[in-house]
Design a protein around this motif. Structure first.
Motif, PDB file in Angstrom:
ATOM      1  N   PHE A 119      60.774  87.618 -19.324  1.00  0.00           N
ATOM      2  CA  PHE A 119      60.831  88.137 -17.968  1.00  0.00           C
ATOM      3  C   PHE A 119      62.269  88.318 -17.527  1.00  0.00           C
ATOM      4  CE2 PHE A 119      58.567  89.286 -14.288  1.00  0.00           C
ATOM      5  CZ  PHE A 119      59.347  88.957 -13.197  1.00  0.00           C
TER       6      PHE A 119
ATOM      7  N   SER B 240      65.990  89.783 -17.709  1.00  0.00           N
ATOM      8  CA  SER B 240      66.870  90.208 -18.800  1.00  0.00           C
ATOM      9  C   SER B 240      66.833  89.196 -19.930  1.00  0.00           C
ATOM     10  CB  SER B 240      68.305  90.332 -18.289  1.00  0.00           C
ATOM     11  OG  SER B 240      68.335  91.082 -17.097  1.00  0.00           O
TER      12      SER B 240
ATOM     13  N   ASN C  26      68.863  86.312 -20.374  1.00  0.00           N
ATOM     14  CA  ASN C  26      70.233  86.758 -20.104  1.00  0.00           C
ATOM     15  C   ASN C  26      71.080  86.770 -21.379  1.00  0.00           C
ATOM     16  OD1 ASN C  26      69.298  87.048 -17.536  1.00  0.00           O
ATOM     17  ND2 ASN C  26      70.356  85.279 -16.707  1.00  0.00           N
TER      18      ASN C  26
ATOM     19  N   TRP D 200      67.135  93.631 -22.071  1.00  0.00           N
ATOM     20  CA  TRP D 200      67.738  93.947 -20.776  1.00  0.00           C
ATOM     21  C   TRP D 200      67.319  95.392 -20.464  1.00  0.00           C
ATOM     22  CZ3 TRP D 200      72.356  91.831 -18.028  1.00  0.00           C
ATOM     23  CH2 TRP D 200      72.690  90.527 -18.428  1.00  0.00           C
ATOM     24  N   GLU D 201      67.121  95.684 -19.198  1.00  0.00           N
ATOM     25  CA  GLU D 201      66.654  97.029 -18.856  1.00  0.00           C
ATOM     26  C   GLU D 201      67.650  98.107 -19.290  1.00  0.00           C
ATOM     27  OE1 GLU D 201      65.699  96.277 -14.698  1.00  0.00           O
ATOM     28  OE2 GLU D 201      63.559  96.382 -15.154  1.00  0.00           O
TER      29      GLU D 201
ATOM     30  N   LYS E  39      55.690 102.294 -10.448  1.00  0.00           N
ATOM     31  CA  LYS E  39      55.575 101.610 -11.731  1.00  0.00           C
ATOM     32  C   LYS E  39      55.920 100.130 -11.615  1.00  0.00           C
ATOM     33  CE  LYS E  39      54.654 105.487 -13.890  1.00  0.00           C
ATOM     34  NZ  LYS E  39      53.311 105.753 -14.428  1.00  0.00           N
ATOM     35  N   HIS E  40      57.144  99.830 -11.218  1.00  0.00           N
ATOM     36  CA  HIS E  40      57.573  98.435 -11.226  1.00  0.00           C
ATOM     37  C   HIS E  40      56.800  97.600 -10.222  1.00  0.00           C
ATOM     38  CE1 HIS E  40      60.957  98.830 -14.041  1.00  0.00           C
ATOM     39  NE2 HIS E  40      61.088 100.039 -13.546  1.00  0.00           N
TER      40      HIS E  40
ATOM     41  N   TYR F 138      53.907  94.576 -10.867  1.00  0.00           N
ATOM     42  CA  TYR F 138      53.928  93.212 -10.335  1.00  0.00           C
ATOM     43  C   TYR F 138      52.613  92.886  -9.640  1.00  0.00           C
ATOM     44  CZ  TYR F 138      58.989  93.058 -11.110  1.00  0.00           C
ATOM     45  OH  TYR F 138      60.242  93.077 -11.679  1.00  0.00           O
TER      46      TYR F 138
ATOM     47  N   PHE G 226      56.694  84.946 -11.098  1.00  0.00           N
ATOM     48  CA  PHE G 226      57.290  86.236 -11.491  1.00  0.00           C
ATOM     49  C   PHE G 226      56.658  87.376 -10.703  1.00  0.00           C
ATOM     50  CE2 PHE G 226      59.347  84.011 -14.579  1.00  0.00           C
ATOM     51  CZ  PHE G 226      58.868  84.002 -15.884  1.00  0.00           C
ATOM     52  N   ASN G 227      55.360  87.471 -10.800  1.00  0.00           N
ATOM     53  CA  ASN G 227      54.697  88.655 -10.295  1.00  0.00           C
ATOM     54  C   ASN G 227      54.457  88.593  -8.796  1.00  0.00           C
ATOM     55  OD1 ASN G 227      54.217  90.206 -12.845  1.00  0.00           O
ATOM     56  ND2 ASN G 227      53.275  88.253 -13.407  1.00  0.00           N
TER      57      ASN G 227
ATOM     58  N   GLY H 188      72.426  89.150 -15.231  1.00  0.00           N
ATOM     59  CA  GLY H 188      71.067  89.534 -15.554  1.00  0.00           C
ATOM     60  C   GLY H 188      70.389  90.133 -14.334  1.00  0.00           C
ATOM     61  N   SER H 189      69.155  89.732 -14.089  1.00  0.00           N
ATOM     62  CA  SER H 189      68.353  90.355 -13.027  1.00  0.00           C
ATOM     63  C   SER H 189      68.235  89.435 -11.827  1.00  0.00           C
ATOM     64  CB  SER H 189      66.960  90.660 -13.576  1.00  0.00           C
ATOM     65  OG  SER H 189      67.052  91.329 -14.814  1.00  0.00           O
TER      66      SER H 189
ATOM     67  N   ASN I 233      65.913  86.756 -11.207  1.00  0.00           N
ATOM     68  CA  ASN I 233      64.645  87.394 -11.547  1.00  0.00           C
ATOM     69  C   ASN I 233      63.885  87.754 -10.270  1.00  0.00           C
ATOM     70  OD1 ASN I 233      65.427  87.120 -14.178  1.00  0.00           O
ATOM     71  ND2 ASN I 233      64.275  85.231 -14.514  1.00  0.00           N
ATOM     72  N   GLN I 234      62.637  87.297 -10.108  1.00  0.00           N
ATOM     73  CA  GLN I 234      61.916  87.622  -8.883  1.00  0.00           C
ATOM     74  C   GLN I 234      61.714  86.399  -8.007  1.00  0.00           C
ATOM     75  OE1 GLN I 234      61.619  90.447  -7.782  1.00  0.00           O
ATOM     76  NE2 GLN I 234      61.732  91.812  -9.551  1.00  0.00           N
TER      77      GLN I 234
ATOM     78  N   TRP J  65      68.236  94.191  -9.945  1.00  0.00           N
ATOM     79  CA  TRP J  65      67.712  94.464 -11.278  1.00  0.00           C
ATOM     80  C   TRP J  65      68.211  95.851 -11.679  1.00  0.00           C
ATOM     81  CZ3 TRP J  65      63.131  92.455 -14.142  1.00  0.00           C
ATOM     82  CH2 TRP J  65      62.729  91.180 -13.708  1.00  0.00           C
ATOM     83  N   GLU J  66      68.435  96.047 -12.987  1.00  0.00           N
ATOM     84  CA  GLU J  66      68.966  97.332 -13.438  1.00  0.00           C
ATOM     85  C   GLU J  66      68.015  98.485 -13.107  1.00  0.00           C
ATOM     86  OE1 GLU J  66      69.860  96.034 -17.443  1.00  0.00           O
ATOM     87  OE2 GLU J  66      72.009  95.985 -16.999  1.00  0.00           O
ATOM     88  N   HIS J  67      66.706  98.195 -13.067  1.00  0.00           N
ATOM     89  CA  HIS J  67      65.777  99.292 -12.786  1.00  0.00           C
ATOM     90  C   HIS J  67      66.000  99.869 -11.385  1.00  0.00           C
ATOM     91  CE1 HIS J  67      62.926  95.920 -11.349  1.00  0.00           C
ATOM     92  NE2 HIS J  67      63.191  96.614 -10.253  1.00  0.00           N
TER      93      HIS J  67
END
Lengths: 341, 225
Positions: free
Chosen positions: A207, A209, A245, A263-264, B52-53, B57, B89-90, B146-147, B168-169, B188-190
């Motif tokens: 989940f 990165s 990460n 990673w995305e 989508k994203h 979730y 997460f979701n 990271g995210s 993350n989330q 997040w990169e998205h």
């Protein structure tokens, strides 16, 4: 005026040295300057024949680039500043070689921007420090710092991870492994298909990165620097692990064999949100099983070496060897006196 | 101007034993078109991000909730506990993105207009100025490894504004039980890659042009009363 240039010894010195560098560093550079000057002045001995035609320099330019295989690496910086030594290694293929499965555009950003930034930022962090004399793997283990990450860890680990990732792929990759690698996969996963399914699941369910890995696990239960994530597994087997990460299996003292970057940024230009499609294409078209096999050979050899060393140390301890009382304490590096700063 | 429910929840009754209702979730509509936030955020990104994203979730959150419901009903503690990470997460993804869509607005609907009155004063008090707050959030958002998310929140216990990041989330509440999120920026990169590629700082610089300070102000007023 004739002069001999060994095409292995090239030397650049840039002055002035900035005041930002610590004094010992300046002394090192002065020493290097003197050594280089001496090297140029005296006849040079190099393997192979050399002539003025093999010189990369023509005309009257008198600047030399110096690069050797030792750890000190003085290179030209942007503004005459000495830079540290980690290199941005290119992938072992051209940036468009993995099309259409992984686009040139992705490589231009993933290698050209992300990987490059990790290298540049790491060098900025370690220049003039003790870390600058160490190998990349040592830097990773030291800055992991038992999970209390020091600032250079993220960059160092990501540099290593990306080098390892490019080398995990090749044009015309995919298919199935063979030989001993396939035997071990069958032994430890049941079948190649079962392995693929488990690897894809790990990559898909990391989940945020991170990375998914196939590793050769041949280590001690107490890995000293970290917490062994698979303590119940037997040693000397293939396992799949995933990591968030920048973390990689080096910190668990596993031997990585294969990785996929999830990673995305690794897949977003080509696949957008469709990570499972990216993972499938990676397995079917990109994996270099040759690279994985040769890493397995190296990992097994390392494991054998370690077992021998442990036997030796155990014997010494049992024989009451007082000369080396610390022999039984296993550290990941040979420098037992690393201090946590 | 039609009033639209921003957070539509269509309850679905799934009751394995017939009388317990489990509320599941569905994708809330955006109060603006996908392209309405351009050029700060591209329509392509908004569509993928929402359809989508965020949708994924929600789907995964619903699935985890159903599994959790079944486990609780059966008294299966081990499964119930194992599901917690999927729920964080979701469920976190659903919570965070639902806030995010409301934090954004097209320029012609007030996006980018700075906050006044109560929130404006609170920002000046806590951070010195709006510029200082923006700089702080941009710096912390860029530094997320990271995210994750960067948040402007209010600590209801000590009645202060705070800037925090989460990985993350993780929702903001994971950083403090008394923290309420007012404004979240997805790093997040998205959230930015197709448009800004690796240059997250540019995304952060530009997103302020479409921040819906009116919504954030109203929320702050409500949470501080």
């Amino acid at each position: 005026m004739p002069f001999w240039i060994c095409n292995k010894i090239l030397f650049t010195v840039h002055l002035p040295i900035t005041h930002a560098l610590s004094l010992p560093r300046i002394e090192k550079i002065m020493a290097a300057t003197v050594a280089a000057a001496a090297a140029i002045a005296s006849p040079l001995k190099c393997g192979g024949s050399f002539s003025s035609q093999s010189s990369p320099f023509s005309g009257s330019t008198r600047s030399f680039h110096w690069r050797n295989n030792e750890k000190q690496n003085v290179r030209k910086g942007g503004r005459g500043v000495i830079t540290a030594k980690i290199d941005l290694k290119p992938p072992p293929y051209s940036l468009d070689a993995l099309e259409p499965h992984m686009s040139r555009k992705t490589f231009e950003y993933h290698w050209g921007k992300h990987h490059r930034a990790y290298v540049d930022n790491l060098n900025k962090q370690i220049v003039g420090t003790e870390l600058d004399t160490k190998t990349l793997e040592d830097i990773i283990v030291l800055t992991f710092n038992k999970g209390d990450l020091l600032p250079p860890f993220n960059n160092a680990a990501q540099v290593w991870n990306h080098d390892f990732f490019w080398e995990s792929m090749k044009p015309g990759g995919g298919g199935k492994p063979s030989g001993e690698l396939l035997e071990l996969i069958n032994r430890d996963f049941g079948s190649f298909e079962a392995f693929v399914n488990e690897f894809k699941a790990a990559a898909a369910t990391q989940f945020g990165s991170g990375w998914a890995w196939l590793v050769y696990k041949a280590n001690r239960l107490d890995v000293g620097n970290s917490v062994n994530p698979r303590p119940s597994d037997d040693n000397k087997k293939l396992v799949i692990v995933k990591s968030p990460n920048a973390i990689n299996p080096l910190v668990w003292d596993y031997s990585p064999l294969l990785t996929i970057d999830v990673w995305e940024h690794a897949y977003y230009l080509d696949f957008q949100n469709r990570r499972p499609d990216y993972i499938s294409i990676f397995m079917e078209r990109l994996v270099s099983w040759e690279a994985v096999s040769s890493r397995l050979e190296a990992a097994k050899a390392r494991a054998v070496e370690r077992e021998k060393e442990e036997e030796r140390n155990k014997t010494e301890y049992e024989e009451g060897d007082e000369a080396n009382p610390e022999a039984v304490e296993m550290y990941l590096t040979s420098d037992a006196e690393e201090t946590d700063d | 101007m039609a009033l639209r429910t921003l957070f539509t929840r269509k309850p679905q009754i799934t009751a394995p034993l017939g009388f317990r209702g489990l509320q599941t979730f569905s994708l809330p509509d955006l109060p603006y078109d996908y392209g309405a936030l351009e050029p700060a955020i591209s329509g392509e990104i908004m569509q993928l991000h929402h359809q989508k994203h965020h949708q994924t979730y929600i789907s995964n959150y619903n699935k985890a909730l159903e599994q959790l419901d079944a486990a609780i009903t059966k008294g299966d503690a081990s499964t119930a506990v194992k599901l917690q990470s999927a729920i964080k997460f979701n469920g976190g993804g659903h919570i965070n993105h639902s806030i995010f869509w409301k934090n954004l607005a097209p320029v012609r609907e007030g996006g980018g207009e700075p906050p006044h009155e109560l929130l404006g004063w609170a920002i000046d008090t806590n951070f010195g100025s709006l510029e200082a707050l923006i700089q702080k959030m941009n710096a912390e958002g860029a530094a997320v490894q990271g995210s994750g998310w960067v948040w402007l929140g209010v600590d209801k216990e000590v009645k202060r504004l705070v800037v925090e990041t989460t990985s993350n989330q993780d929702p903001l509440v994971t950083k403090g039980a008394s923290l309420v999120p007012l404004l979240g920026i997805d790093v997040w990169e998205h959230a930015y890659y197709l448009q800004y590629k690796n240059v997250r700082p540019d995304y952060l610089k530009n997103i302020w042009k479409v921040i819906n300070w009116k919504y954030v102000s109203d929320l702050y007023a409500k949470e501080s009363s």
